[in-house]
Design a protein around this motif. Structure first.
Motif, PDB file in Angstrom:
ATOM      1  N   ASP A 181       0.829  -1.201   0.000  1.00 12.10           N
ATOM      2  CA  ASP A 181       0.000   0.000   0.000  1.00 12.10           C
ATOM      3  C   ASP A 181       0.868   1.258   0.000  1.00 12.10           C
ATOM      4  OD1 ASP A 181      -2.248  -1.584   0.025  1.00 12.10           O
ATOM      5  OD2 ASP A 181      -2.636  -1.356   2.174  1.00 12.10           O
ATOM      6  N   TYR A 225      -0.842  -5.919  -2.745  1.00 13.32           N
ATOM      7  CA  TYR A 225      -1.608  -4.672  -2.665  1.00 13.32           C
ATOM      8  C   TYR A 225      -3.049  -4.986  -2.261  1.00 13.32           C
ATOM      9  CZ  TYR A 225      -3.944  -0.354  -4.069  1.00 13.32           C
ATOM     10  OH  TYR A 225      -4.716   0.793  -4.088  1.00 13.32           O
ATOM     11  N   GLY A 226      -3.554  -4.256  -1.281  1.00 10.26           N
ATOM     12  CA  GLY A 226      -4.895  -4.493  -0.774  1.00 10.26           C
ATOM     13  C   GLY A 226      -4.943  -5.451   0.398  1.00 10.26           C
ATOM     14  N   TYR A 227      -3.767  -5.852   0.904  1.00  6.81           N
ATOM     15  CA  TYR A 227      -3.702  -6.790   2.027  1.00  6.81           C
ATOM     16  C   TYR A 227      -4.484  -6.257   3.222  1.00  6.81           C
ATOM     17  CZ  TYR A 227      -1.811  -9.600   5.865  1.00  6.81           C
ATOM     18  OH  TYR A 227      -1.690 -10.415   6.971  1.00  6.81           O
ATOM     19  N   ALA A 279      -6.982  -4.127   3.583  1.00  7.23           N
ATOM     20  CA  ALA A 279      -8.436  -4.166   3.441  1.00  7.23           C
ATOM     21  C   ALA A 279      -8.956  -5.590   3.580  1.00  7.23           C
ATOM     22  CB  ALA A 279      -8.846  -3.571   2.093  1.00  7.23           C
ATOM     23  N   TYR A 280      -8.247  -6.521   2.976  1.00  6.02           N
ATOM     24  CA  TYR A 280      -8.663  -7.922   3.068  1.00  6.02           C
ATOM     25  C   TYR A 280      -8.482  -8.445   4.490  1.00  6.02           C
ATOM     26  CZ  TYR A 280      -8.641 -12.993   2.313  1.00  6.02           C
ATOM     27  OH  TYR A 280      -8.878 -14.343   2.395  1.00  6.02           O
ATOM     28  N   ARG A 315     -14.019 -10.299  -0.974  1.00  7.73           N
ATOM     29  CA  ARG A 315     -12.702 -10.292  -1.624  1.00  7.73           C
ATOM     30  C   ARG A 315     -12.849 -10.031  -3.112  1.00  7.73           C
ATOM     31  NH1 ARG A 315      -8.242  -8.192  -1.603  1.00  7.73           N
ATOM     32  NH2 ARG A 315      -6.580  -9.279  -2.720  1.00  7.73           N
ATOM     33  N   GLN A 358     -13.314  -6.391  -3.579  1.00  6.48           N
ATOM     34  CA  GLN A 358     -12.055  -5.658  -3.375  1.00  6.48           C
ATOM     35  C   GLN A 358     -11.171  -5.752  -4.611  1.00  6.48           C
ATOM     36  OE1 GLN A 358     -10.520  -7.513   0.151  1.00  6.48           O
ATOM     37  NE2 GLN A 358     -11.769  -6.283   1.545  1.00  6.48           N
ATOM     38  N   GLN A 409      -9.677  -2.611  -7.330  1.00  8.57           N
ATOM     39  CA  GLN A 409      -8.249  -2.280  -7.415  1.00  8.57           C
ATOM     40  C   GLN A 409      -7.872  -1.839  -8.830  1.00  8.57           C
ATOM     41  OE1 GLN A 409      -5.867  -5.517  -5.873  1.00  8.57           O
ATOM     42  NE2 GLN A 409      -6.804  -5.400  -3.855  1.00  8.57           N
TER      43      GLN A 409
END
Length: 419
Positions: free
Chosen positions: A106, A378-380, A382-383, A412, A415, A419
């Motif tokens: 991020d 990327y997006g770890y 939020a997940y 997921r 999400q 992205q």
């Protein structure tokens, strides 16, 4: 594999009780800092750990005359992350900060972090134990330096094991059987922290279907079976979560629970708060269905921000190199319960003597070769938040693994589309 965010959030709250004076966010500066380059350092340490960190900062500042590190506690790790994101928007980032390595993607996406390759040569990074160093890289670059690292462990009540003729379980299946057997004696098999996200992550990995991955197979039979392991124990009341206590050692220390699944970073806290007459030990986490043993790698790392000047970046590299010194990393490990950072320190005579005097830490070293961190993507974050929410619901019994996994799969997918 790590669950530092929630586990250490609870741990820092407990550590804070050890030394209220050390919990202020006031910067730590040397008596004289004239003609030096100032480096700002945000961290999430509190209590006794903050005191130790302040001592390391003072040692660095006194060891040379070019740089001054100003360490500033920002509360817990959740607060550190929130302040980093806010400072990135207002262009007020520090020189370096303590954060989880899974935040790196991020930060890279936001273009406010710099690789460490140019500033920390390969031979310096090579000193870090390879099991810890594996979290440093993202897209072929070194972005994070391991710092406060720990391992998931199984704590056990020695007296209860003797009383119930129970061996330390090598597998989750054995742990489930033992927990069911001792329930008839009014005992609980397993105490957990606020939820079982850490154990869920480990079990899923051992089942061959990782939970924390960009495209997890959330509704596969293997994932469903792994999710049911602890969920079923909670439903059968052979396991319990900490609830509002936040940290599972509270239930464990009541003397009616055989095992507690927690972080090695809690060893120091448990040693200082153990009730009189209570005897406990540690062991590596159990394996699942005979699959490869996995230990959850937890904790935080150090990163450097793009807003730092060239001189500040060189100073930050000097500070990081100082922390890797054997004297410094052993001081940090012995005072906090975190792992020594370098292979040399882990194998040193000094640390071996420490393990003899503090046998509870042996399981940490035994587990290190089996350390398996979550991948970076990327997006770890939020997940991870969605996983924690699902784990909260599962732990509270307000949903089932079937429903939770289906909902998590939908979240997921949403999400990934965004992205």
């Amino acid at each position: 594999m790590k669950h530092h965010f929630r586990l250490l959030l609870s741990l820092t709250a407990i550590l804070a009780l050890g030394s209220l004076a050390a919990c202020s966010g006031k910067p730590t500066t040397p008596p004289s800092a004239h003609n030096r380059v100032t480096l700002t350092f945000w961290h999430g340490m509190t209590g006794a750990s903050q005191q130790t960190l302040n001592g390391l900062v003072r040692g660095f500042n006194q060891s040379q005359s070019k740089y001054t590190v100003v360490a500033s506690g920002q509360g817990d790790f959740a607060n550190v992350q929130q302040k980093i994101m806010a400072a990135a928007k207002s262009d007020t980032l520090p020189t370096i900060a303590q954060t989880t390595y899974t935040n790196v993607p991020d930060y890279v996406h936001g273009q406010f972090i710099v690789p460490l390759n140019t500033y920390l040569p390969k031979h310096t990074m090579a000193r870090i134990d390879p099991n810890l160093r594996q979290v440093s890289y993202y897209r072929g670059q070194t972005y994070a330096m391991p710092f406060s690292k720990s391992i998931g462990l199984l704590f056990y009540n020695r007296d209860l094991l003797k009383q119930t003729h129970t061996a330390v379980p090598k597998s989750w299946e054995a742990l489930q059987r033992d927990a069911t057997r001792v329930k008839a004696q009014g005992l609980t098999g397993l105490a957990l922290n606020q939820n079982f996200a850490a154990e869920w992550d480990t079990l899923a990995f051992q089942a061959g279907t990782p939970l924390m991955t960009p495209r997890p197979k959330l509704t596969s039979p293997k994932m469903l079976a792994a999710t049911h392991v602890v969920y079923d124990m909670l439903k059968a009341k052979t396991a319990t979560t900490a609830g509002t206590d936040g940290y599972g050692n509270v239930q464990f220390f009541k003397g009616k629970t055989l095992f507690y699944s927690g972080s090695s970073a809690a060893i120091g806290v448990l040693q200082t708060s153990t009730p009189k007459g209570f005897h406990w030990g540690t062991a590596p986490l159990p394996s699942y269905r005979g699959n490869r043993h996995v230990s959850a790698l937890q904790g935080n790392d150090l990163v450097m921000f793009k807003s730092a000047s060239p001189a500040q970046r060189r100073g930050a590299a000097a500070f990081m190199t100082y922390l890797l010194g054997q004297k410094q990393t052993l001081k940090w490990a012995k005072a906090t319960g975190y792992l020594p950072l370098t292979t040399q320190a882990l194998k040193s005579r000094d640390y071996r003597r420490y393990l003899v005097k503090h046998p509870a830490a042996k399981a940490t070293v035994q587990s290190l070769p089996h350390a398996s961190p979550d991948p970076t993507f990327y997006g770890y974050t939020a997940y991870r938040n969605a996983v924690n929410q699902a784990s909260d619901q599962l732990s509270a019994g307000t949903t089932t693994p079937e429903k939770a996994l289906k909902q998590l799969r939908q979240q997921r997918a949403k999400q990934l589309r965004a992205q």
